[in-house]
Design a protein around this motif. Structure first.
Motif: not given
Ligand SMILES: Cc1ncc(C[n+]2csc(CCOP(=O)(O)OP(=O)(O)O)c2C)c(N)n1
Ligand SMILES: CC(=O)[C@@H](O)[C@H](O)COP(=O)(O)O
Ligand SMILES: [Mg+2]
Length: 587
Positions: A484-503
């Motif tokens: 963000d400080a570098l001017g690149i806004p980002s999102t962070v998500v925690d999938p919690r259950w990573s198998v299978p890929v969260p819908e």
């Protein structure tokens, strides 16, 4: 002769009994002093000082092959084969391995620290020597009473006992325990043999000669028995009775686990260095005990590691609902399927690396039958000092191949508690939780839940989506702030259950230019690889980069250093994103 003067096993042959006894004392003092500084398997090695001296005096390594099952008890072997000067580097990056290592010495064979494999190696090597016309070369396998509870040991004995012309020498190092006293009928039988009440005994009924019981701390008695075994020229078990931790009393000799594996400590007092914070193991153990009180159908299984996997509290509260099956992970998985068949919900607590051997059992005995078994994998991801056969980096990949299996990676202690309860609420198939050999980090709150995932950070016009699994959420949040400080806004998500890929993940990913998954497991077969496939099959995916571990055997070292080396840190991620989004290169 002092230990420091020893250049190799041949030096032992000219020593008198008095010199050998002095050398044994020297070795014990050296082990206590050295391991106190770096940690390691002190108890098992204190128990095999006289045994290892006798082995190297009776047999001529490497012409004769000396095999150590599990290999955690090979420190004395290393000292006798010229590695004393390097011993201060034990289990440290670039230093000696805590297990035999062929790159260190011609005297070393088995590098794998997984138990119950040595007799199969011995069977194969003896067959190979036979075919090469070298049957005179002795094959000697040191196997613990715990390792003998592993199924592969009996598969090998079935072969070894059936071949009187292949004289494998099995040195049973019987200290009556793994971490805790060894469980089951075999332990009872060994007790009868130790007491001289064993009659013909299991081994003789399987076609092997049996010599023993021999006092495993009387070197001359051991040498006599080993020479007799070699002269028999047929498969033979030499039953040695030892004490884990012998000679470091009361600390190692009297501890619950006889100091099987210890961290650093004060050699004068035996006082252990305090480990700060609360481990993932402790969080799991406490929650399991709570759960056990609320869910009478929940039972627990361990493969000879009740204390290390955190089930001691559960066992104290519910002694009838915990099962120590010995070193038998495959059996644990299928016995759990049997328990589930009766309407119970088993929780199998093992180290990640040891579940690898139970792939078929998880796949065909648990998942094919849609049995509600929960596997809790401790030491998942980079473990550190135990090296390549202990890093728990394969589970998330091969488990993703199991139809109907769900795998979760908790990012903090509260999530571990929540996900454990979600797992034991599943009734139609296997569930898995995995966490590392580390302290459970700070709480990582979610902004909201979306598509089955926890949104941890977001910024308007987000270009980058960071998808950490488990505790890697923390460095990802630090990276997001830097981006963000570098001017690149980002999102962070925690999938919690990573198998299978969260819908909801593919759709969320499609809303970003760059998706970076961050995993403490192989990239191959990990969440990132599976997401990339789903996105590419759905049309033009965003750029997906998987930050994980290479499909390699990673060396021993500190977990922190190895995570850093593989870019699994905040600054490592920022630098990489900078490379993937050129205008974001850090100034
Ligand atoms: C397949 C597998 N499961 C669990 C372990 C963890 N583990 C390491 S040593 C040990 C106990 C081994 O007992 P024993 O063979 O009697 O050797 P001792 O430590 O008593 O010398 C266990 C369970 C392992 N190394 N491999
Ligand atoms: C040899 C073996 O497999 C175990 O003793 C293991 O080394 C323990 O690992 P932790 O020290 O991480 O519990
Ligand atoms: Mg033992």
């Amino acid at each position: 002769m002092r230990l420091a003067d020893l250049t190799g096993p041949a030096d032992l042959l000219s020593l008198t009994d008095g010199q050998l006894d002095a050398l044994a004392a020297d070795i014990r003092s050296f082990l206590v002093e050295s391991v106190s500084k770096v940690g390691g398997h002190l108890g098992p090695n204190l128990g095999v000082v006289e045994l290892t001296l006798a082995l190297h005096r009776v047999f001529e390594s490497p012409k004769d092959t000396l095999l150590f099952d599990t290999g955690h008890q090979a420190y004395v072997h290393k000292l006798l084969t010229g590695r004393m000067k390097a011993f201060s580097t034990l289990r440290q990056e670039g230093g000696l391995s805590g297990y035999p290592d062929r790159s260190e010495s011609e005297h070393d064979v088995i590098e794998n620290s997984h138990a119950s494999t040595a007799l199969s190696y011995a069977d194969g090597i003896a067959k190979g020597f036979g075919l090469a016309g070298a049957a005179h070369r002795r094959v000697v396998a040191v196997v613990g009473d715990g390792a003998l509870t592993g199924g592969m040991s009996w598969e090998a004995l079935n072969n070894i006992g059936g071949a009187p012309d292949r004289p494998v020498i099995i040195v049973l190092n019987d200290n009556g325990r793994s971490y805790a006293p060894t469980a089951g009928a075999l332990a009872t039988h060994l007790g009868e043999l130790r007491a001289g009440r064993g009659g013909a005994g299991l081994f003789e009924n399987l076609g092997l000669a049996y010599l023993g019981p021999v006092d495993g701390h009387d070197r001359t008695a051991l040498e006599r028995a080993l020479r007799r075994a070699a002269a028999l020229d047929r498969p033979v078990v030499v039953h040695c009775v030892t004490r884990k931790g012998h000679g470091y009393a009361p600390a190692a000799e009297d501890a619950d686990d006889c100091w099987h594996a210890v961290g650093t400590f004060d050699p004068e007092t035996g006082g252990k260095s305090a480990s700060g914070g609360r481990s993932w193991t402790a969080v799991f153990g406490a929650e399991m005990t709570e759960l056990g009180a609320q869910r009478p159908d929940v039972v627990a299984l361990t493969a000879a590691m009740l204390q290390p996997v955190g089930l001691a509290g559960f066992a104290r509260r519910f002694p009838d609902r915990v099962f120590d099956v010995g070193i038998g992970e495959q059996h644990a998985a299928v016995s759990a399927a049997g328990l589930a068949h009766t309407g119970l919900h088993p929780v199998v607590a093992v180290y990640s690396t040891f579940l690898n051997r139970a792939f078929d059992q998880v796949l065909m005995d648990v998942a094919l039958h849609r049995q509600p078994v929960t596997f809790v994998l401790d030491r998942a991801g980079i473990t550190g000092p135990d090296g390549p056969s202990h890093h728990g980096i394969w589970d998330a990949s091969w488990l993703s191949l199991v139809p109907g299996l769900r795998l979760a990676v908790p990012r903090d202690a509260e999530e571990l508690r929540t996900l454990l309860r979600e797992a034991v609420a599943v009734t139609d198939g296997p569930t898995v939780l995995r966490f590392p050999k580390a302290q459970a980090g700070p709480a990582v709150p979610a902004l909201r839940r979306e598509g089955g995932m926890d949104v941890l950070h977001e910024a308007p016009g987000a270009r980058v989506l960071l998808v950490p699994t488990g505790p890697l959420a923390d460095p990802c949040l630090q990276a997001a702030a830097a981006l963000d400080a570098l001017g690149i806004p980002s999102t962070v998500v925690d999938p919690r259950w990573s198998v299978p890929v969260p819908e909801g993940l593919p759709e969320l990913a499609a809303r970003h230019e760059l998706v970076v998954t961050v995993e403490d497991n192989l990239s191959d077969g990990g969440l990132g690889a599976r997401l990339l496939r789903q996105l590419s099959e759905a049309g033009a995916p965003p750029t997906v980069r998987t930050v994980g571990l290479p499909t390699e055997f990673l060396p021993h070292g500190s977990r922190t250093a190895l995570l850093r080396r593989h870019g699994l840190t905040a600054d490592g991620l920022v630098a990489r994103v900078g490379g993937w989004l050129p205008q974001a290169a850090p100034r």
